[in-house]
Design an enzyme around this catalytic site. Sequence first.
Site, PDB file in Angstrom:
ATOM      1  N   ARG A 119       0.830  -1.205   0.000  1.00 59.34           N
ATOM      2  CA  ARG A 119       0.000   0.000   0.000  1.00 59.34           C
ATOM      3  C   ARG A 119       0.865   1.256   0.000  1.00 59.34           C
ATOM      4  O   ARG A 119       0.559   2.227  -0.684  1.00 59.34           O
ATOM      5  CB  ARG A 119      -0.964   0.003   1.187  1.00 59.34           C
ATOM      6  CG  ARG A 119      -2.003   1.121   1.060  1.00 59.34           C
ATOM      7  CD  ARG A 119      -2.984   1.149   2.217  1.00 59.34           C
ATOM      8  NE  ARG A 119      -4.029   0.167   2.177  1.00 59.34           N
ATOM      9  CZ  ARG A 119      -5.194   0.306   1.547  1.00 59.34           C
ATOM     10  NH1 ARG A 119      -5.441   1.388   0.831  1.00 59.34           N
ATOM     11  NH2 ARG A 119      -6.104  -0.635   1.616  1.00 59.34           N
ATOM     12  N   PHE A 133      -9.000   0.775  -3.523  1.00 62.40           N
ATOM     13  CA  PHE A 133      -9.276  -0.134  -2.418  1.00 62.40           C
ATOM     14  C   PHE A 133      -9.975   0.585  -1.273  1.00 62.40           C
ATOM     15  O   PHE A 133      -9.832   1.785  -1.094  1.00 62.40           O
ATOM     16  CB  PHE A 133      -7.960  -0.723  -1.880  1.00 62.40           C
ATOM     17  CG  PHE A 133      -7.275  -1.642  -2.842  1.00 62.40           C
ATOM     18  CD1 PHE A 133      -7.536  -2.998  -2.825  1.00 62.40           C
ATOM     19  CD2 PHE A 133      -6.360  -1.151  -3.761  1.00 62.40           C
ATOM     20  CE1 PHE A 133      -6.900  -3.858  -3.711  1.00 62.40           C
ATOM     21  CE2 PHE A 133      -5.720  -1.994  -4.650  1.00 62.40           C
ATOM     22  CZ  PHE A 133      -5.994  -3.348  -4.623  1.00 62.40           C
ATOM     23  N   HIS A 134     -10.674  -0.186  -0.456  1.00 67.14           N
ATOM     24  CA  HIS A 134     -11.169   0.293   0.828  1.00 67.14           C
ATOM     25  C   HIS A 134      -9.943   0.631   1.673  1.00 67.14           C
ATOM     26  O   HIS A 134      -8.849   0.120   1.412  1.00 67.14           O
ATOM     27  CB  HIS A 134     -11.994  -0.828   1.491  1.00 67.14           C
ATOM     28  CG  HIS A 134     -12.764  -0.389   2.679  1.00 67.14           C
ATOM     29  ND1 HIS A 134     -12.207  -0.301   3.930  1.00 67.14           N
ATOM     30  CD2 HIS A 134     -14.063  -0.006   2.807  1.00 67.14           C
ATOM     31  CE1 HIS A 134     -13.129   0.108   4.792  1.00 67.14           C
ATOM     32  NE2 HIS A 134     -14.265   0.299   4.130  1.00 67.14           N
ATOM     33  N   TYR A 135     -10.118   1.455   2.694  1.00 70.13           N
ATOM     34  CA  TYR A 135      -8.966   1.811   3.527  1.00 70.13           C
ATOM     35  C   TYR A 135      -8.496   0.654   4.402  1.00 70.13           C
ATOM     36  O   TYR A 135      -7.374   0.666   4.910  1.00 70.13           O
ATOM     37  CB  TYR A 135      -9.261   3.045   4.387  1.00 70.13           C
ATOM     38  CG  TYR A 135     -10.314   2.829   5.451  1.00 70.13           C
ATOM     39  CD1 TYR A 135      -9.976   2.317   6.708  1.00 70.13           C
ATOM     40  CD2 TYR A 135     -11.647   3.133   5.212  1.00 70.13           C
ATOM     41  CE1 TYR A 135     -10.931   2.116   7.680  1.00 70.13           C
ATOM     42  CE2 TYR A 135     -12.614   2.943   6.179  1.00 70.13           C
ATOM     43  CZ  TYR A 135     -12.253   2.438   7.411  1.00 70.13           C
ATOM     44  OH  TYR A 135     -13.202   2.244   8.372  1.00 70.13           O
ATOM     45  N   ARG A 136      -9.310  -0.368   4.553  1.00 71.67           N
ATOM     46  CA  ARG A 136      -8.910  -1.511   5.376  1.00 71.67           C
ATOM     47  C   ARG A 136      -8.030  -2.473   4.586  1.00 71.67           C
ATOM     48  O   ARG A 136      -8.060  -2.506   3.367  1.00 71.67           O
ATOM     49  CB  ARG A 136     -10.143  -2.259   5.876  1.00 71.67           C
ATOM     50  CG  ARG A 136     -10.922  -1.461   6.891  1.00 71.67           C
ATOM     51  CD  ARG A 136     -12.024  -2.285   7.502  1.00 71.67           C
ATOM     52  NE  ARG A 136     -12.685  -1.503   8.522  1.00 71.67           N
ATOM     53  CZ  ARG A 136     -13.998  -1.392   8.626  1.00 71.67           C
ATOM     54  NH1 ARG A 136     -14.793  -2.020   7.775  1.00 71.67           N
ATOM     55  NH2 ARG A 136     -14.522  -0.666   9.592  1.00 71.67           N
TER      56      ARG A 136
END
Length: 193
Positions: A119, A133-136
Site C-alpha cells: 500500500r 481499495f477500501h482503507y482496510r
Amino acid sequence: MVAELPVVESDRRLIWIDLEMTGLDTHRDSIIEIATVVTDAQLNVLAEGPEFAISHPLNVLEAMDEWNRNQHRHSGLWQRVLNSEIQHAQAEASTIAFLQQWVKIGASPMCGNSICQDRRFLHRQMPCLERYFHYRNLDVSTLKELAGCWSPSILDGVVKTSSHTALSDIYDSIAELRHYRKSMGTFAGLSVV
C-alpha cells in the site's frame, strides 16, 4: 460490469494484490512487478488480472541489494523488467480497468501478505490504484503472527510454493488464508468450508 451483478455478490469480492520492488525503501525503491487476483468471500478465484513487469533500466536493477538481485534473476523477473515496455502509469490504468469489471471502487480491502508495504508503494507510485481499495487491509501475515503466538503448530501446515513473483505470491497468500481458515476456524467456532 459490476453493476450487472447482485450487490451482495459483488460487495463481498476480494482484491488480492502483490508487488515486487527493487527494495523496501518506499522513498528510494520502485515497483517492478504487479499482479492482481479477484476472489469471492469464500476464497474461490473468480478472475486473474494482468501481470506486469515494469520497465526499468539496467542501472536501477544493478543498484538493488544482493538478495533482490539474486531473487529477481533467479525468478526471471530481472530479464522481464529489462525487456518490458510497460511503465507504472500503464500498469496502473490496466489494473484498474480489470478491477472495474469485478469489484466496485472502495468495496474491497487490499488483500495479501504484508500488504501495508504494498500500500505504501502504491500510494507513492500508483495513487489511483491505491485509492481503488477500501482503507482496510486483509493482511494474511497478521494471522501468521497470531497463529505463532496462540497455536504455533498451525504454521506447520503452511506450504509456500512461490517463486517470488507477484502472481505466485498472491496464490500462496490465498492458499495460506485457506489454511488458517480451516485450522483456526474450528478453534474460533467458524464453519469450515
